[in-house]
Write a protein that holds these residues in place. Sequence first.
Motif, PDB file in Angstrom:
ATOM      1  N   CYS A 283      38.256 -31.241  24.933  1.00  0.00           N
ATOM      2  CA  CYS A 283      38.193 -32.536  25.589  1.00  0.00           C
ATOM      3  C   CYS A 283      37.121 -33.367  24.918  1.00  0.00           C
ATOM      4  N   ASP A 284      37.070 -34.628  25.307  1.00  0.00           N
ATOM      5  CA  ASP A 284      36.034 -35.531  24.826  1.00  0.00           C
ATOM      6  C   ASP A 284      34.850 -35.423  25.777  1.00  0.00           C
ATOM      7  N   ALA A 286      32.000 -36.899  25.815  1.00  0.00           N
ATOM      8  CA  ALA A 286      31.402 -38.174  26.213  1.00  0.00           C
ATOM      9  C   ALA A 286      32.144 -38.782  27.393  1.00  0.00           C
ATOM     10  N   GLU A 287      33.470 -38.718  27.355  1.00  0.00           N
ATOM     11  CA  GLU A 287      34.265 -39.300  28.443  1.00  0.00           C
ATOM     12  C   GLU A 287      34.074 -38.529  29.740  1.00  0.00           C
ATOM     13  N   ALA A 314      30.823 -42.852  19.858  1.00  0.00           N
ATOM     14  CA  ALA A 314      32.090 -42.274  19.401  1.00  0.00           C
ATOM     15  C   ALA A 314      32.472 -41.091  20.279  1.00  0.00           C
ATOM     16  N   THR A 315      33.693 -40.636  20.103  1.00  0.00           N
ATOM     17  CA  THR A 315      34.149 -39.456  20.832  1.00  0.00           C
ATOM     18  C   THR A 315      33.423 -38.214  20.317  1.00  0.00           C
ATOM     19  N   PRO A 317      34.326 -34.337  20.561  1.00  0.00           N
ATOM     20  CA  PRO A 317      35.197 -33.251  21.040  1.00  0.00           C
ATOM     21  C   PRO A 317      34.441 -31.931  21.158  1.00  0.00           C
TER      22      PRO A 317
END
Length: 425
Positions: A283-284, A286-287, A314-315, A317
């Motif tokens: 998953c990301d 940061a999100e 930025a993302t 992962p």
Amino acid sequence: MRRWLALLVAATTSLVLIALLVPLGLLVRQLAESDAISQATAEAQSVAAVVGTADVAGLALTAERTSASSGHAVTVFLPGGDVVGSPARRSPAVELAARGRSLVAETPTGAEVLVAVQGVPGGTAVVRTALTGQDLTRGVREVWLGMLVLGLALIGVGIFVADRLALALTRPMTGLARVSHRLAGGDLAARTAVSGPPEVRDVGMALNHLAGRISDLLAEERETAADISHRLRTPLTGLRLEVESLPDPESAGRLQARVDALERAVTSVITDVRRRSRESAGCDAAEVVRERVTFWAVLAEDQDRPMELELPQATLPVAVSAADLSACVDALLGNVFAHTPEGTPFAVRLTPSPVGARLVVADSGPGLPAAPGSGDPLERGRSGAGSTGLGLDIARRTAETSGGSLLLETTPGGGATVILELGTP
């Protein structure tokens, strides 16, 4: 292994070449000396053929011509003590040859070929041809240099062939090691390409068979756990009906709550089994962290807690599912709200790291309380504040599942800092 095999072949080839080329080099030198002496002997004999028939002037002319054509100094020692041709002293070897014996004698500068000529009036004449050290070794240095270049070339070819053979052996072994590390990290779909020598191919097939067997056993275990969990629903349903039929509403409500808790636990087991049966996902980070911090920000505002959030643009992962990472962040932030007074500031920072991502949750509270019995605060079930002690264990298992780790530190100025290293997919 490639380097050691190359060194082994280089050493073996060098020893073989030394054993062959050193005697060959000495033989080349002996052949060069023999050829030079044979040539000088022929020149001396050509002059000796005219000693008894030519006068002194003719003999001198013949000696000079022979010296000029061959490059060797030719001298004729006559019986009366006269010397014709190139000047030279009458050495003991010349005296020996004057007794009628032809020979080759060494000199400080090389060698001299002495040919005795008998039947000359007054005694025996001696024809001397002088050879220098350069004459005796002419062409030897070039041959030795060629042999050295040939030997080095053969060593280079041997090392190249050994490196190719070693690569054919080490490449499948490196693949085996890589697949074994992937299997150890939880990637049960990892398989190695069967190649290389027969022994290495056997190991590759055995590793693939082992990986398949592990996958089958885990799938069987998960199916068994899921079947058991599902089977529990039938008695749970009967128990729920029995509780609902109780005449005492208070007792029925209390037992109903217990049944609901048990049903939630069974549902959680089923969900966890299904989740683990799927391939590991990513998953990301940061999100997910942004979403969970936004959720907790409402409670932080109600408790007047200053909050600091640092996320990458930025993302980022990571090898953790969104659900697992959300549970991990909730556990860490839940510890902050549960074990620090209201108004205590905290910070959440997510940054890239050599492993993948680094999640830091720091607060300015009283710090980590000592667990009863002075045990490891990361140990499952340990808590020094009356909680279940599962929050840090959830975070630790999440980090280790992704290939990372968890570290506890003291915040400068007081407080606790939890550093979570998360690996990349």
